[in-house]
Design a protein around this motif. Sequence first.
Motif, mmCIF file in Angstrom:
data_model
loop_
_atom_site.group_PDB
_atom_site.id
_atom_site.type_symbol
_atom_site.label_atom_id
_atom_site.label_comp_id
_atom_site.label_asym_id
_atom_site.label_seq_id
_atom_site.Cartn_x
_atom_site.Cartn_y
_atom_site.Cartn_z
ATOM 1 N N GLY A 12 0.814 -1.212 0.000
ATOM 2 C CA GLY A 12 0.000 0.000 0.000
ATOM 3 C C GLY A 12 0.846 1.260 0.000
ATOM 4 N N PRO A 13 1.786 1.390 0.943
ATOM 5 C CA PRO A 13 2.641 2.574 0.965
ATOM 6 C C PRO A 13 3.425 2.781 -0.329
ATOM 7 C CG PRO A 13 2.740 1.477 3.083
ATOM 8 C CD PRO A 13 1.935 0.584 2.181
ATOM 9 N N TRP A 14 3.832 1.686 -0.978
ATOM 10 C CA TRP A 14 4.611 1.845 -2.205
ATOM 11 C C TRP A 14 3.728 2.367 -3.341
ATOM 12 C CZ3 TRP A 14 9.832 1.388 -2.262
ATOM 13 C CH2 TRP A 14 10.465 1.482 -3.502
ATOM 14 N N THR A 15 2.464 1.992 -3.356
ATOM 15 C CA THR A 15 1.531 2.549 -4.333
ATOM 16 C C THR A 15 1.472 4.067 -4.183
ATOM 17 O OG1 THR A 15 0.145 0.554 -4.408
ATOM 18 C CG2 THR A 15 -0.879 2.614 -5.093
ATOM 19 N N ALA A 16 1.264 4.512 -2.950
ATOM 20 C CA ALA A 16 1.187 5.949 -2.682
ATOM 21 C C ALA A 16 2.521 6.628 -2.946
ATOM 22 C CB ALA A 16 0.752 6.187 -1.235
ATOM 23 N N ARG A 17 3.600 5.963 -2.610
ATOM 24 C CA ARG A 17 4.938 6.517 -2.793
ATOM 25 C C ARG A 17 5.215 6.780 -4.268
ATOM 26 N NH1 ARG A 17 10.499 5.015 -4.810
ATOM 27 N NH2 ARG A 17 11.896 5.204 -3.051
ATOM 28 N N MET A 18 4.807 5.845 -5.123
ATOM 29 C CA MET A 18 5.002 6.038 -6.558
ATOM 30 C C MET A 18 4.241 7.267 -7.051
ATOM 31 S SD MET A 18 4.757 2.116 -7.951
ATOM 32 C CE MET A 18 5.040 2.580 -9.664
ATOM 33 N N MET A 19 3.026 7.451 -6.535
ATOM 34 C CA MET A 19 2.231 8.613 -6.932
ATOM 35 C C MET A 19 2.841 9.900 -6.362
ATOM 36 S SD MET A 19 -1.488 6.833 -6.379
ATOM 37 C CE MET A 19 -2.444 8.128 -7.159
#
Length: 406
Positions: A12-19
């Motif tokens: 989840g955090p990596w999804t947001a991090r990419m954005m």
Amino acid sequence: MRVMLSGSALAGPWTARMMGDYGAEIIKIETPKVGDTSRSGPRHPSGIVPKWDSIDRNTMSLELNLNFEKYPDAKEVFVDLCKQCDVWVNNIPGISKHGATDALALEANPKLIICHTTGFGMPENGGDPSYLGRPCLDTVGQAFSGLAAMNGMPDGPYITANPIMNDVIAATMGVVGIMIAYYNMLKTGKGQVIDNSMYETAAYFQNYYWAIQLNGGGQYQRGGALSPTYFPFGNYQAGDGEWVAVGVFGANLWKKFVALMGKTVEEYSFDDTGVVGANPEKAAEMDKIWKAWLAEHSAEEVEKIFSENKIPCSQIIKAETAYKHPHWVARKNFITMRDHTNGTEIIDFGAAPHFNGTPIDYSKYQAAPILGEHTDVILSKVLGYSEEKIEALKQAEVVAASLVTK
């Protein structure tokens, strides 16, 4: 784009991090006084955790209890956040049990895009009840997705592909799903829920292998460092003990390869020798020739010779080599950020892909936040709460601003 994140560890955090890497504003909800488990890990001599600074970079930390049964006032904060956000990314299992439901979020903001990353999927899209809701980590997702069955030496144990590939694959597909749903929202005005399961995203990346195996091709045979389909294709040790990756695929590259070996395609054709298993006798002969040639050259020489002949090849690059490599340096692949706890400068990889029309301003990048670092500013600037209301929420333990790191 403003993204609300409820999640820990990676997917989840990596999804947001990419954005966040490309300009989205990320509001990360963390449990008061606890925070993300990724805050712990290998430490730099200065005491910071570089892993944490990287995983949750460009993120703001809001300490908020999402248990509405225990903290009723938290519901209002959650609803107000939904109203102010474009996307909600979540990978906390069973988050709805205590009140933070999709229905509540979409009622507050019908345009909201919600992306749930789970191990085995959500019941709305079917599934065996005994699997739905099961806990899942990267290695488990790789096992159930079939990815682990493709990795390892032929006669050795199955291995997990690093670095935590199922998590980052799921995160990447989470971003893809969000962009598709967001585009649909721009056309229809309606948000929706994305069911992003770890095992399915890893399986999706193996799609043509499924087609081969399920249509008469038989079970995938692990080749370890080498391709089970083409030769030479994989990682090989050169004469100086260092390793190179070589990929010879197709008749054109094969012709160049056999010429380097001092042979001709009339002696060793691609169909006979370049395709694994086609002609074992010819393959054994060429393997001996290839290994002898390798033993006479360093890894650097192999890369130079093959590249000059337009055959895909690279030395095996490690972190310290990459940091100083002229191509990586010229591409400006590495950036620096300052840790928020003590100002230590850390090195991190930048972002990919590059955009020629909207290049990234890395000077704006921020290392991961201190726990609760942005609680006050989010509640006051984003939600418009008064100082008195914020203080009341803190007294009720609905929110916190611990301002500590782990």
